[in-house]
Design a protein around this motif. Structure first.
Motif, PDB file in Angstrom:
ATOM      1  N   HIS A  68       0.867  -1.185   0.000  1.00 34.15           N
ATOM      2  CA  HIS A  68       0.000   0.000   0.000  1.00 34.15           C
ATOM      3  C   HIS A  68       0.902   1.233   0.000  1.00 34.15           C
ATOM      4  O   HIS A  68       1.675   1.457   0.935  1.00 34.15           O
ATOM      5  N   PHE A  69       0.820   2.059  -1.090  1.00 35.09           N
ATOM      6  CA  PHE A  69       1.711   3.204  -1.260  1.00 35.09           C
ATOM      7  C   PHE A  69       0.992   4.496  -0.857  1.00 35.09           C
ATOM      8  O   PHE A  69      -0.206   4.680  -1.111  1.00 35.09           O
ATOM      9  N   THR A  70       1.764   5.366  -0.227  1.00 36.97           N
ATOM     10  CA  THR A  70       1.280   6.682   0.154  1.00 36.97           C
ATOM     11  C   THR A  70       2.370   7.700  -0.125  1.00 36.97           C
ATOM     12  O   THR A  70       3.529   7.466   0.234  1.00 36.97           O
ATOM     13  N   MET A  71       1.992   8.811  -0.789  1.00 40.89           N
ATOM     14  CA  MET A  71       2.945   9.881  -1.107  1.00 40.89           C
ATOM     15  C   MET A  71       2.652  11.089  -0.209  1.00 40.89           C
ATOM     16  O   MET A  71       1.511  11.514  -0.073  1.00 40.89           O
ATOM     17  N   TYR A  72       3.720  11.610   0.407  1.00 44.97           N
ATOM     18  CA  TYR A  72       3.614  12.803   1.245  1.00 44.97           C
ATOM     19  C   TYR A  72       4.472  13.911   0.623  1.00 44.97           C
ATOM     20  O   TYR A  72       5.579  13.642   0.123  1.00 44.97           O
ATOM     21  N   LYS A  73       3.932  15.143   0.655  1.00 39.59           N
ATOM     22  CA  LYS A  73       4.686  16.282   0.146  1.00 39.59           C
ATOM     23  C   LYS A  73       4.856  17.312   1.243  1.00 39.59           C
ATOM     24  O   LYS A  73       4.113  17.334   2.239  1.00 39.59           O
ATOM     25  N   SER A  74       5.836  18.169   1.059  1.00 40.09           N
ATOM     26  CA  SER A  74       6.136  19.175   2.064  1.00 40.09           C
ATOM     27  C   SER A  74       5.006  20.191   2.154  1.00 40.09           C
ATOM     28  O   SER A  74       4.423  20.617   1.147  1.00 40.09           O
ATOM     29  N   GLU A  76       3.713   0.166   2.657  1.00 44.30           N
ATOM     30  CA  GLU A  76       3.396  -0.630   3.841  1.00 44.30           C
ATOM     31  C   GLU A  76       2.964  -2.031   3.421  1.00 44.30           C
ATOM     32  O   GLU A  76       2.220  -2.204   2.449  1.00 44.30           O
ATOM     33  N   SER A  77       3.466  -3.011   4.186  1.00 42.59           N
ATOM     34  CA  SER A  77       3.074  -4.403   3.981  1.00 42.59           C
ATOM     35  C   SER A  77       2.710  -4.994   5.339  1.00 42.59           C
ATOM     36  O   SER A  77       2.776  -4.328   6.374  1.00 42.59           O
TER      37      SER A  77
END
Length: 414
Positions: free
Chosen positions: A36-42, A59-60
């Motif tokens: 499960h992918f999650t992208m965070y930006k500043s 996450e796994s």
């Protein structure tokens, strides 16, 4: 004929249009569908250096991975050049070019804090650990993970040790602890060469039992060699004495008891004592040691195993008699003499037969808790002086001598 395609470059591209390319530092992913992918930006979109920062989290069920395009954990290629990815539209047969963001996904170990600021200064050990995470083998990565999981806070450990030490000092007192340390050191030094000892025995002969030196099987194997030694005539004993024989053994062979059982025991002990005294005057021995004297194989192996150390020289195994082993031989010979002489041994004859100094033999006797006595030997007619033999007796309770440490005198400067 293969279909052709055209290339279309995206002019004004938004962040959502950029392609994301990532790799895992510790291997490939077999089931990408379970991640499960999650992208965070500043959140700071004003600062031009921070607004482009991105963090990708995968996450796994077993482990989580984190990658970033800034800081020490990011790939340096992100700041040196631009990467593009071509996406082919099979319907229009046009390939669109998109900017790409590269991430190096590293596993996050539970309990560790991840520092992502650029101002963090890494030590050499931390830099090596980072290299192992990125380029190390599976074995190196497993060792690194194991070391990190077993790390202990040094400050907490030091505080616990100080607290425990203060508690012990308050309960026992500093003077009592110093005495215990001195006794422990002296016992540790002597325990390296002393035979098996039963300090709580109620009879002197049970303090250093003869079974601790020779097992019943080994003692029985010495009966044949001991009987030959007991059969020596007085003329043969006198010849051995004139040829420089060991006086410790000859003294007891001249006074063998009349009782058969006691005579057999004395003869076996005398033979084993002669083997130990012969060994004490040699530095290296071969596997043929004792064969000329008819030493049984089981006793020979015991001598090699107990009183020699193995060294390698030019591909050969050599059995050496080191300095510590010579001290051990002296202690075992002293126990044999005690059992042969009604718990009394002549230290003067022993140090002469072994080639030891008298002070060294006395030091061994003191470490065994023996009582030191002097017995006049009589007047030497030729030399005209009194020869006093020092003897040691095993008297209960054992004597505890003070641990003496010699201090060298400083040389005066003129």
């Amino acid at each position: 004929m293969a279909a052709s395609c055209s290339v279309v470059c995206c002019g004004e591209e938004r962040d959502s249009d950029k392609a994301v390319i990532f790799r895992f530092s510790n291997g490939g992913v077999q089931n990408a569908e379970k991640l499960h992918f999650t992208m965070y930006k500043s959140a700071d979109e004003v600062n031009p250096r921070k607004k482009t920062r991105r963090i990708l989290v995968a996450e796994s069920e077993r482990l989580s991975y984190v990658g970033q395009n800034f800081g020490t954990g990011s790939l340096k290629c992100n700041s040196l050049c631009n990467y593009y990815v071509g996406v082919l539209n099979k319907q229009t047969m046009q390939m669109e070019l998109h900017s790409a963001l590269l991430f190096n996904m590293q596993p996050i170990i539970p309990g560790e804090t991840t520092v992502t600021t650029e101002e963090t200064t890494q030590t050499h050990k931390e830099k090596v650990d980072s290299l192992i995470e990125a380029f190390g083998t599976n074995k190196q990565k497993k060792a690194l993970n194991s070391r990190r999981l077993n790390m202990v806070n040094s400050d907490m450990l030091q505080q616990a040790v100080i607290k425990a030490a203060n508690t012990v000092i308050d309960e026992k007192g500093l003077d009592a602890l110093q005495r215990e340390v001195a006794e422990t050191e002296s016992q540790a030094d002597s325990a390296l060469h002393l035979p098996p000892c039963n300090s709580e025995a109620d009879m002197p002969e049970n303090v250093y039992p003869l079974d601790g030196l020779l097992s019943p099987v080994e003692f029985k194997a010495l009966e044949e060699a001991g009987s030959k030694m007991a059969a020596l005539t007085s003329e043969e004993l006198q010849t051995m004495k004139e040829n420089g024989g060991v006086m410790c053994v000859l003294k007891h062979l001249e006074n063998l008891p009349s009782d058969d059982e006691a005579r057999k025991k004395m003869a076996c002990c005398a033979y084993y004592l002669s083997m130990l005294l012969k060994l004490s005057r040699q530095k290296s021995i071969s596997r043929k040691f004792g064969m000329e004297e008819g030493c049984p194989r089981i006793v020979q192996n015991k001598i090699f195993r107990t009183f020699t150390v193995e060294t390698f020289n030019n591909g050969r195994v050599l059995n050496m008699v080191s300095g510590s082993m010579r001290v051990k031989l002296a202690a075992y010979c002293l126990v044999l003499l005690l059992h042969m002489g009604d718990m009394t041994a002549d230290l003067t004859l022993l140090h002469r037969d072994m080639g030891f100094t008298e002070a060294r033999i006395i030091e061994v006797a003191k470490s065994m808790g023996l009582t030191l006595v002097k017995k006049p030997r009589g007047k030497n007619i030729v030399a005209g002086w009194q020869d006093e033999h020092k003897q040691a007796s095993l008297i209960l309770p054992l004597v505890k001598y003070d641990h003496f440490v010699e201090r060298r005198k400083r040389k005066k400067m003129h």
